[in-house]
Scaffold this active site. Structure first.
Site, PDB file in Angstrom:
ATOM      1  N   HIS A 113       0.815  -1.221   0.000  1.00  0.00           N
ATOM      2  CA  HIS A 113       0.000   0.000   0.000  1.00  0.00           C
ATOM      3  C   HIS A 113       0.850   1.274   0.000  1.00  0.00           C
ATOM      4  O   HIS A 113       0.340   2.355  -0.258  1.00  0.00           O
ATOM      5  CB  HIS A 113      -0.985   0.008   1.184  1.00  0.00           C
ATOM      6  N   ASP A 143       0.088  -7.690   1.351  1.00  0.00           N
ATOM      7  CA  ASP A 143       0.503  -6.291   1.484  1.00  0.00           C
ATOM      8  C   ASP A 143       2.018  -6.160   1.488  1.00  0.00           C
ATOM      9  O   ASP A 143       2.586  -5.310   2.169  1.00  0.00           O
ATOM     10  CB  ASP A 143      -0.100  -5.632   2.729  1.00  0.00           C
ATOM     11  N   SER A 219       4.884   2.159   7.781  1.00  0.00           N
ATOM     12  CA  SER A 219       4.518   1.073   6.873  1.00  0.00           C
ATOM     13  C   SER A 219       5.708   0.594   6.066  1.00  0.00           C
ATOM     14  O   SER A 219       6.410   1.392   5.443  1.00  0.00           O
ATOM     15  CB  SER A 219       3.437   1.547   5.897  1.00  0.00           C
TER      16      SER A 219
END
Length: 469
Positions: A113, A143, A219
């Site tokens: 993402h 992911d 992230s």
């Protein structure tokens, strides 16, 4: 009090936000509903024995790990449509995240993402050198994305991927990343839980939970153990505000390694094998009915004919308790364990059958069928005209995040302004189960469906029936 939401950490350059999956904590499962399953762990843990030991520094671990953690800045162009005039246009978008160098030639792993939909990716090393990067493989379901730095002329620092799963709840860990885009930051905490499923993050995910402070921008960053090895990629948090509340989740190193190996091996997609079984988590009631001493495992409810499980001897009613020694307590846990294996790899499946524990040897295989959507058919006549549909098979259903055992016809797209969109209200992802009470197994059954027909669909797990007017 505002609801919890599950947030994927990204920071947009045009405006700062946390990408929310619009899930309340109740929708994801209350803390007691989220399954934490035992793994295969080492026993050589030592509690600090004196005040001096408690004052020990994490600096030696940071010196080893930090040089391999990078900052990622990505830019892209998003196609938009004016909400009033309907005129198509473009908008610049951007994101900031983190990544980890896992090979000295510049292979970097991050979250999907962070780079999804982006055309330009810039990676900044710990020593402030910058490289352009290209996407080698992006796996939306885990992911995880793998990047290749360009114009690398020397060996870069790396983190070793430790996929041995020797962690224990309570182990110290470090989270290294780029929170809020301020630059590389190190936080510490413990492993709060292992093999977390039913988080709402992924249907086949089994996550490491940690209380190390993790925020937007972390992230794709590293979750590191006290040996300085990579044990996970930080991915999501539960939070009211979008900032750290001490409940963070990381993709385990076993899945990270699976994606990296696929990318380095030249694959453009991660092929997830399956065992060919479907089951239900053992509840307290089921455990009592089976004379089990505690609720554990997955009761097999369906076995795919001639699938890997069937060939290994699995039967309906068996209780799968472990795969290769790692405890399994639900379907997501089984999917994860099998999904970290390569196709045709052998696994040991521990089952409880008739009160006795047995070990069966299975060889996991790719899902049968074709996952391509290129052969979709557009319905040309009847009230379903304008719907682009495909007959389901296990590979297709799985690639769309659905149940591989599902049957029916799935809607890929619906043309704007078509009868199927305007009057019937079909949506992409709907599975058409029956027409006038008859099961739908082929696209041909949807031609010339008329008004007054009764339609039953599955929409995001909810069964909906109605008469077409």
């Amino acid at each position: 009090m505002p609801p919890f939401r599950l947030t994927m950490w990204m920071m947009m350059k045009t405006r700062t936000l946390a990408i929310a999956l619009a899930l309340t904590l109740a929708a994801c499962g209350q803390p007691n509903d989220s399954q934490a399953q035992d793994g295969v762990f080492a026993e050589n843990r030592v509690v600090p024995g004196d005040a001096l030991a408690m004052k020990s520094s994490f600096a030696p671990v940071v010196r080893t790990a930090a040089p391999a953690v990078v900052n990622i800045s990505a830019r892209g162009v998003q196609q938009v449509r004016d909400p009033f005039w309907g005129i198509p246009g473009q908008r610049q978008t951007g994101s900031v995240g983190s990544g980890v160098i896992v090979r000295p030639d510049g292979v970097v792993v991050t979250n999907n993402h962070v780079i999804a939909g982006m055309q330009q990716i810039r990676v900044t090393l710990n020593d402030r050198r910058e490289f352009n990067a290209r996407v080698v493989l992006a796996d939306e379901r885990s992911d995880i994305a793998v990047l290749q730095l360009e114009d690398v002329n020397e060996r870069l620092p790396t983190l070793d991927i430790d996929d041995r799963e020797e962690q224990q709840i309570g182990d110290l860990v470090l989270a290294i990343g780029n929170p809020f885009g301020v630059g590389q930051t190190v936080t510490n905490g413990i492993i709060s839980a292992l093999n977390r499923t039913e988080t709402g993050i992924s249907d086949s995910g089994s996550f490491i939970q940690t209380d190390a402070a993790i925020n937007p921008g972390n992230s794709g960053g590293a979750l590191v153990d006290m040996d300085g090895d990579l044990i996970g990629i930080n991915t999501a948090i539960f939070s009211r505000s979008g900032s750290s509340s001490g409940v963070g989740f990381a993709v385990p190193a076993s899945m990270v390694k699976r994606v990296v190996d696929s990318a380095v091996g030249g694959a453009t997609v991660v092929v997830r094998p399956w065992l060919g079984v479907k089951g239900e988590a053992v509840s307290a009631e089921i455990a009592r009915s089976l004379d089990m001493d505690r609720p554990q495992g997955l009761v097999v409810t369906e076995v795919w004919p001639n699938g890997p499980g069937a060939r290994a001897g699995l039967r309906e009613g068996d209780v799968i308790t472990a795969v290769d020694g790692a405890e399994v307590n639900d379907q997501a846990g089984l999917n994860f364990r099998v999904g970290t294996r390569a196709p045709n790899e052998a696994v040991e499946v521990t089952v409880l059958r008739d009160g006795r524990t047995q070990t069966l040897n299975a060889r996991v295989q790719p899902l049968p069928g074709n996952a391509s959507t290129e052969n979709a058919t557009v319905v040309r006549s009847g009230v379903l005209s304008g719907a682009q549909v495909l007959a389901l098979n296990p590979a297709l259903a799985d690639s769309l995040g659905g149940d591989p055992f599902a049957s029916g016809v799935i809607v890929g797209r619906v043309q704007r302004g078509s009868y199927a969109s305007r009057s019937v209200g079909l949506q992409a992802g709907d599975i058409i189960l029956t027409v006038n009470g008859r099961s739908v197994t082929s696209v041909q059954q949807l031609a010339d469906v008329g008004r007054g027909s009764e339609l039953t669909i599955n929409r995001r797990g909810q069964r909906i029936s109605g008469v077409i007017r």
